[in-house]
Design a protein around this motif. Structure first.
Motif, short mmCIF file in Angstrom:
data_model
loop_
_atom_site.label_atom_id
_atom_site.label_comp_id
_atom_site.label_asym_id
_atom_site.label_seq_id
_atom_site.Cartn_x
_atom_site.Cartn_y
_atom_site.Cartn_z
N ARG A 403 52.20 -16.92 7.67
CA ARG A 403 50.79 -16.54 7.83
C ARG A 403 49.85 -17.21 6.84
NH1 ARG A 403 49.29 -11.45 6.88
NH2 ARG A 403 51.21 -10.56 6.03
N GLY A 404 50.33 -17.66 5.67
CA GLY A 404 49.38 -18.13 4.68
C GLY A 404 49.82 -19.33 3.87
N ILE A 405 50.66 -20.19 4.46
CA ILE A 405 51.16 -21.33 3.69
C ILE A 405 50.04 -22.30 3.34
CG2 ILE A 405 51.67 -22.74 5.71
CD1 ILE A 405 53.87 -22.40 2.57
N ASN A 406 48.95 -22.30 4.13
CA ASN A 406 47.84 -23.23 3.89
C ASN A 406 46.65 -22.56 3.20
OD1 ASN A 406 49.21 -25.38 5.12
ND2 ASN A 406 48.50 -24.78 7.16
N GLU A 407 46.82 -21.34 2.75
CA GLU A 407 45.70 -20.65 2.11
C GLU A 407 45.46 -21.24 0.71
OE1 GLU A 407 44.68 -16.07 0.86
OE2 GLU A 407 45.62 -16.49 2.81
N GLY A 409 44.67 -21.83 -3.11
CA GLY A 409 44.94 -21.02 -4.30
C GLY A 409 46.12 -20.10 -4.14
N LEU A 410 47.05 -20.46 -3.28
CA LEU A 410 48.22 -19.62 -3.04
C LEU A 410 48.98 -19.39 -4.34
CD1 LEU A 410 49.60 -18.32 -0.54
CD2 LEU A 410 51.08 -20.32 -0.46
N VAL A 514 55.72 -24.74 -0.23
CA VAL A 514 54.32 -24.56 -0.62
C VAL A 514 53.74 -25.86 -1.16
CG1 VAL A 514 52.77 -23.34 -2.20
CG2 VAL A 514 54.62 -22.10 -1.08
N ALA A 515 54.51 -26.55 -2.00
CA ALA A 515 54.03 -27.80 -2.57
C ALA A 515 53.87 -28.89 -1.51
CB ALA A 515 54.98 -28.27 -3.67
N ASN A 516 54.68 -28.86 -0.46
CA ASN A 516 54.55 -29.86 0.60
C ASN A 516 53.23 -29.73 1.35
OD1 ASN A 516 57.06 -30.95 -0.01
ND2 ASN A 516 58.15 -29.65 1.46
N ASN A 517 52.61 -28.57 1.28
CA ASN A 517 51.32 -28.33 1.93
C ASN A 517 50.18 -28.28 0.91
OD1 ASN A 517 52.00 -27.42 4.99
ND2 ASN A 517 53.58 -26.66 3.60
N GLN A 520 46.43 -28.76 1.78
CA GLN A 520 45.68 -27.64 2.35
C GLN A 520 45.51 -26.50 1.35
OE1 GLN A 520 48.38 -29.00 3.98
NE2 GLN A 520 47.15 -30.28 5.34
N ASN A 521 46.60 -26.11 0.66
CA ASN A 521 46.52 -24.96 -0.25
C ASN A 521 46.18 -25.34 -1.68
OD1 ASN A 521 48.97 -25.91 -1.44
ND2 ASN A 521 50.16 -24.78 0.11
N LEU A 522 46.10 -26.63 -1.99
CA LEU A 522 45.72 -27.13 -3.33
C LEU A 522 46.71 -26.73 -4.41
CD1 LEU A 522 41.85 -26.41 -3.27
CD2 LEU A 522 43.08 -28.43 -2.46
#
Length: 773
Positions: A403-407, A409-410, A514-517, A520-522
């Protein structure tokens, strides 16, 4: 010296002396003209300033007249009434004085400015006009005269006579203008003596009149001034008499304020913070509350002491019940709940202190909270690496990745603490956790889920990467070579307990996703290291040194994320024995001189008998054959230096540093027997017998001699021989080299064991190193 007189007879001659005298008079007139001009300017400025002063004093008088004294009490003494009336009397005097000043200002414009301007324009101005006329006639006369003198004598007599008569006419007119100009100059010089000074005298007379009027006002004010002075003195005397009593009462109030508390119509009153629900959450608003026990009426007035204003409308409710709030049920202290008859819900209030809450509850007949005796006595669950813990982490990871891999400041943006705690209580409930691996509901925000994951990891009894390995991970991150860092961390990860390693693997796989995206998620690998470093690798004690190592904690997490497949899916090349740990460490800088821990150890031993020497050699050979043969291949395959790194301070290694003697040279040469490039032991005081290294019973065997001979033969060919990594050898040379290094290692270990046994068996032998066997 005054100005010389201008004689009319000199006008006919128009001599140079006459001209000089006339110029001095003209200069004096110019000086007088400039002075009068500046005086008029200054006089106007003075009148304007006096006018502004009068306006300021009149405004001051108006302020005094408007102020009214308010004395303490319902009655005033004669002295207080006199003092209260004094301001109006002051205002009256000032107004009368300013009325006279206005008259003086108006007269000053008439008696000073107007006469001076008139004298300057009419008299001095007329003299300037006469001078212009005189200069013009002088130029005309001189021109006609020069023209007349240039006439030729051969002209007719009639023409010459006509020219003579014309010159005589011009000369006569010039003399008349000269006489009029001299007359005007002398007239102005005489007039300025009275027409210039008389206006100044009139102005000063107006000032004297003003001051005299002030004197008369002062005489009239004298009686009231005397009365007021007496009243002020009486008031001061009464103040000094009562001040000591008031101060004594103030000290009593400071010592025991409750004894001197005024009688209040309320049972209890004071400030309380009331919890109010807003659209963005809850807030605590300060109210001044009063309570009457008879009517059970509570009045709440929102009031801010800092601004001194009310924050809303008053509210009154009728008390139904009052209950102390449990400490573990709310984040605030000193809270209690109030239920009202005419208002739904519970009103949560916060007192200013524990004592204040006790007084409010006594006034409202409050009661203690009722604890549920039927509640399960089992304490709340704590975070553990059990099935529930793995289930919680998997649920959180699944929710984030779906649901939030690209949000943006994750894991960096935190959630609301109350929501995070509520989610954790739901996830950690054994009933719900053991049912199924259901997903987390969509009502929970991603930032709440990520904060719950981090909070659960912090709730573990110890960090996921364990306290005892914390320093080892930090030391691995400090290695200069990236390959060495990865290898060291790889080995340390596989020394973790099985559950810790499985949880770490689960987490690192997720963080890699998470790092691969990160576009998008910075959240890059470095950002994730900053977030999870202190959580997974926190020190047992918070010290300044530990704070300085936080950046290395982040580096460890970065390495784990970037190399998660290799670290968790492959086994380290060799088990980390103590000897291999020493051999695999690289020096921090080859250019630096070796430290004490990197220099070879020098031990002193005594000569032993041949029997004991032979006995010890047999023990050494039997023990070393088994040790070296098991580790020879791993040692030969290592790309690190042969010298063991004695500078390691790994707490997980069961090795103690030996101390070195101070007799070693600070920078041993590469060819010296004490050089760190060829680790060996020497005994300067009692050298080893040559038979120990050259006899047939030496650990150096026949293959070693063959390898040594082959080495000498090979060395004759240019510079092909190299022992650095990457050099290509032929098969024969490779085999000989392996044998050579193996025999050197055997000989080195035997020397160590022999020296140690010398000191162990000989009483009183000096010992310069400490070993843990």
């Amino acid at each position: 010296m005054g100005l010389p007189a201008l004689e009319f007879s000199d006008c006919c001659l128009d001599s140079p002396h006459f001209r000089e005298t006339l110029k001095s008079h003209e200069a004096e007139l110019d000086k007088t003209n400039k002075f009068i001009k500046e005086l008029i300017k200054d006089g106007k400025s003075l009148i304007s300033a006096l006018r502004n002063l009068s306006l300021a004093k009149r405004k001051f008088a108006d302020s005094l007249n408007e102020f009214k004294f308010q004395c303490i009490g319902d009655a005033e003494t004669d002295d207080e009434m006199c003092i209260a009336r004094s301001l109006q009397e002051f205002a009256t005097v000032l107004r009368n004085l300013e009325d006279e000043r206005i008259r003086m200002i108006e007269n000053a414009s008439e008696v000073l400015i107007t006469p001076l301007e008139k004298f300057r324009k009419e008299q001095i101005g007329a003299a300037k006009e006469a001078k212009k006329k005189y200069d013009k006639e002088t130029e005309k006369y001189c021109g006609i005269l020069e023209k007349h003198l240039n006439l030729s004598s051969k002209k007719k007599e009639s023409q010459l006579q006509e020219a003579d008569s014309q010159v005589d006419l011009v000369r006569q007119h010039f003399y008349e203008v000269s006489l009029e100009y001299v007359f005007k100059v002398q007239e102005v010089q005489e007039r300025k003596m009275f027409e210039f000074v008389e206006p100044l005298l009139a102005f000063l007379q107006g000032l004297f009149t003003f001051y005299h009027h002030g004197y008369e006002l002062a005489k009239d004010f004298s009686d009231f001034k005397t009365e007021l002075t007496i009243s002020i003195q009486n008031t001061r005397n009464r103040f000094e008499g009562t001040r000591s009593e008031v101060e004594s009462l103030m000290k009593k109030m400071k010592e025991n304020p409750l004894e001197h508390k005024t009688i209040s119509p309320y049972t209890m009153e004071g400030y309380l913070y009331v919890q109010e629900k807003r659209h963005f959450g809850t807030s605590w608003v300060k109210h001044y509350c009063t309570y009457q026990r008879d009517s059970k009426q509570i009045t709440m007035v929102p009031f801010d002491q800092k601004s001194g204003g009310k924050g809303g409308e008053d509210e009154s409710v009728t008390l139904k019940s009052c209950t102390r709030r449990k400490t573990d049920s709310i984040e605030k202290r000193f809270c209690f709940d109030v239920e009202a008859v005419d208002r739904p819900g519970v009103i949560t209030m916060q007192a200013l202190s524990e004592e204040d809450r006790r007084l409010w509850m006594e006034a409202m007949d409050g009661r203690e909270p009722v604890y549920n005796s039927n509640k399960d006595s089992q304490s709340e669950g704590t975070a553990q690496l059990d099935s529930i813990g793995f289930s919680i982490i998997r649920k959180c990871i699944h929710a984030v990745e779906t649901r939030g891999i690209n949000e943006q400041g994750l894991y960096r943006i935190v959630g609301v603490n109350s929501r995070v705690q509520k989610l954790l209580s739901v996830l950690m409930d054994p009933k719900t956790a053991s049912e199924t691996e259901t997903d987390i509901c969509a009502e929970w925000e991603i930032k709440t889920i990520t904060s719950a994951l981090k909070t659960y990891l912090r709730m573990l009894p110890g960090p996921l990467m364990m306290y005892q390995f914390q320093r080892s991970f930090i030391k691995a991150a400090k290695l200069e070579n990236q390959e060495s860092r990865v290898s060291e961390i790889h080995s340390l990860v596989h020394r973790l307990p099985e559950k810790n390693r499985q949880m770490l693997q689960l987490l690192m796989n997720h963080l890699a996703n998470v790092a691969n995206n990160h576009k998008q998620n910075l959240m890059t690998v470095a950002n994730l290291g900053v977030v999870f470093g202190p959580t997974l690798l926190r020190p047992q004690e918070e010290t300044v040194a530990a704070i300085m190592d936080i950046k290395f904690q982040n580096i460890v997490i970065e390495i784990l994320i970037e190399n998660h497949e290799k670290i968790f899916n492959t086994v380290p090349d060799t088990p980390l024995t103590n000897a291999q740990l020493h051999l695999s460490r690289k020096k921090s800088s080859d250019s630096k001189p070796p430290s004490c821990s990197e220099r070879p150890l020098t031990l002193f031993h005594a000569m032993q008998s041949a029997e004991k020497q032979e006995q010890r050699n047999s023990i050494i050979n039997s023990s070393l054959e088994s040790v070296v043969s098991s580790n020879a291949n791993s040692i030969l395959n290592s790309s690190s230096s042969l010298q063991p790194n004695m500078n390691s301070s790994d707490p997980d290694l069961d090795v103690l540093k030996p101390t070195r003697p101070n007799s070693l040279p600070p920078n041993p040469s590469p060819t010296s027997p004490l050089s760190p490039s060829w680790p060996m032991f020497s005994a300067p005081s009692s050298p080893m017998p040559t038979s120990s290294t050259s006899s047939d019973s030496s650990p150096i065997s026949t293959p070693f001699r063959k390898a040594k001979a082959l080495y000498a033969c090979k060395a004759e060919h240019d510079s092909e021989l190299s022992f650095t990594a990457g050099t290509v050898f032929d098969n024969e040379w490779r085999t000989a080299s392996l044998i050579f290094f193996r025999e050197i290692t055997l000989h080195f270990c035997a020397s160590i064991q022999q020296t140690l046994l010398d000191h162990l068996y000989v009483p009183g032998a000096p010992m310069t190193g400490t070993y843990k066997t």
